[in-house]
Design a protein around this motif. Structure first.
Motif, PDB file in Angstrom:
ATOM      1  N   UNK A  68     -22.254  79.857  48.507  1.00  0.00           N
ATOM      2  CA  UNK A  68     -22.680  80.686  50.289  1.00  0.00           C
ATOM      3  C   UNK A  68     -24.236  80.812  49.522  1.00  0.00           C
ATOM      4  N   UNK A  69     -24.763  79.907  50.740  1.00  0.00           N
ATOM      5  CA  UNK A  69     -26.416  80.714  50.681  1.00  0.00           C
ATOM      6  C   UNK A  69     -26.916  81.773  51.236  1.00  0.00           C
ATOM      7  N   UNK A  70     -26.006  82.869  51.895  1.00  0.00           N
ATOM      8  CA  UNK A  70     -26.837  83.973  52.764  1.00  0.00           C
ATOM      9  C   UNK A  70     -26.654  83.899  53.796  1.00  0.00           C
ATOM     10  N   UNK A  71     -27.431  82.274  54.627  1.00  0.00           N
ATOM     11  CA  UNK A  71     -28.071  82.496  55.536  1.00  0.00           C
ATOM     12  C   UNK A  71     -27.328  81.965  56.984  1.00  0.00           C
ATOM     13  N   UNK A  72     -27.686  83.084  57.709  1.00  0.00           N
ATOM     14  CA  UNK A  72     -26.975  82.870  59.076  1.00  0.00           C
ATOM     15  C   UNK A  72     -27.719  82.657  60.185  1.00  0.00           C
ATOM     16  N   UNK A  73     -28.049  82.173  60.774  1.00  0.00           N
ATOM     17  CA  UNK A  73     -29.009  82.138  61.803  1.00  0.00           C
ATOM     18  C   UNK A  73     -28.743  83.180  63.152  1.00  0.00           C
ATOM     19  N   UNK A  74     -27.280  83.053  64.299  1.00  0.00           N
ATOM     20  CA  UNK A  74     -26.700  84.268  64.437  1.00  0.00           C
ATOM     21  C   UNK A  74     -24.651  83.665  64.629  1.00  0.00           C
ATOM     22  N   UNK A  75     -24.910  84.354  65.174  1.00  0.00           N
ATOM     23  CA  UNK A  75     -22.860  84.279  65.734  1.00  0.00           C
ATOM     24  C   UNK A  75     -22.588  83.708  66.838  1.00  0.00           C
ATOM     25  N   UNK A  76     -22.044  82.678  66.697  1.00  0.00           N
ATOM     26  CA  UNK A  76     -20.686  81.274  67.616  1.00  0.00           C
ATOM     27  C   UNK A  76     -20.447  82.624  68.990  1.00  0.00           C
ATOM     28  N   UNK A  77     -20.613  82.521  69.691  1.00  0.00           N
ATOM     29  CA  UNK A  77     -20.235  83.131  70.673  1.00  0.00           C
ATOM     30  C   UNK A  77     -18.865  81.954  71.828  1.00  0.00           C
ATOM     31  N   UNK A  78     -17.059  82.106  71.069  1.00  0.00           N
ATOM     32  CA  UNK A  78     -16.562  81.745  71.274  1.00  0.00           C
ATOM     33  C   UNK A  78     -15.891  81.170  72.948  1.00  0.00           C
ATOM     34  N   UNK A  79     -16.197  82.390  73.237  1.00  0.00           N
ATOM     35  CA  UNK A  79     -15.746  82.751  75.149  1.00  0.00           C
ATOM     36  C   UNK A  79     -14.616  84.118  74.738  1.00  0.00           C
ATOM     37  N   UNK A  80     -13.961  84.029  75.809  1.00  0.00           N
ATOM     38  CA  UNK A  80     -12.917  84.628  76.042  1.00  0.00           C
ATOM     39  C   UNK A  80     -11.947  84.420  75.496  1.00  0.00           C
ATOM     40  N   UNK A  81     -10.814  85.571  74.791  1.00  0.00           N
ATOM     41  CA  UNK A  81      -9.472  84.817  74.228  1.00  0.00           C
ATOM     42  C   UNK A  81      -8.924  84.160  75.435  1.00  0.00           C
ATOM     43  N   UNK A  82      -8.206  83.140  74.995  1.00  0.00           N
ATOM     44  CA  UNK A  82      -7.262  82.356  75.980  1.00  0.00           C
ATOM     45  C   UNK A  82      -5.764  82.151  75.328  1.00  0.00           C
ATOM     46  N   UNK A  83      -5.707  82.301  74.431  1.00  0.00           N
ATOM     47  CA  UNK A  83      -4.029  83.135  74.312  1.00  0.00           C
ATOM     48  C   UNK A  83      -3.828  84.573  73.246  1.00  0.00           C
ATOM     49  N   UNK A  84      -3.204  84.793  71.734  1.00  0.00           N
ATOM     50  CA  UNK A  84      -2.839  86.012  71.220  1.00  0.00           C
ATOM     51  C   UNK A  84      -4.076  85.702  70.178  1.00  0.00           C
ATOM     52  N   UNK A  85      -4.895  85.925  70.179  1.00  0.00           N
ATOM     53  CA  UNK A  85      -6.157  85.666  69.615  1.00  0.00           C
ATOM     54  C   UNK A  85      -6.380  87.563  69.317  1.00  0.00           C
TER      55      UNK A  85
END
Length: 88
Positions: A68-85
């Motif tokens: 792990x390089x520890x670098x995180x630029x931003x969090x991804x938004x995958x949209x609204x849940x479509x199932x039972x997430x």
């Protein structure tokens, strides 16, 4: 890897099969260890041994060497849940 190695080996009887030994200098150059599997093929008048590249069987094997390089630029938004997430 531009090193050229020329060594001899002899074909011998091993049970019902024939066998030869691969010199240590060749194994070290190619970083090959005991129990390595090979694909054997014939190209023209030559026998070619190609080391098998082991594919990971589990997610743990796939990422066993990951650091792990520890670098995180931003969090991804995958949209609204479509199932039972799970909700975050």
């Amino acid at each position: 890897m531009n090193q050229i190695i020329n060594e001899y080996t002899t074909l011998s009887q091993w049970g019902n099969s024939k066998a030869t030994r691969i010199p240590t200098s060749v194994l070290k150059l190619l970083n090959i260890d005991v129990n390595q599997r090979f694909l054997i093929s014939v190209q023209g008048e030559s026998i070619v041994l190609t080391p098998e590249v082991k594919q990971p069987n589990t997610i743990h094997e796939l990422f066993s060497n990951w650091e792990d390089d520890g670098i995180r630029h931003n969090e991804n938004d995958w949209g609204e849940a479509k199932g039972r997430e799970l909700k975050w």
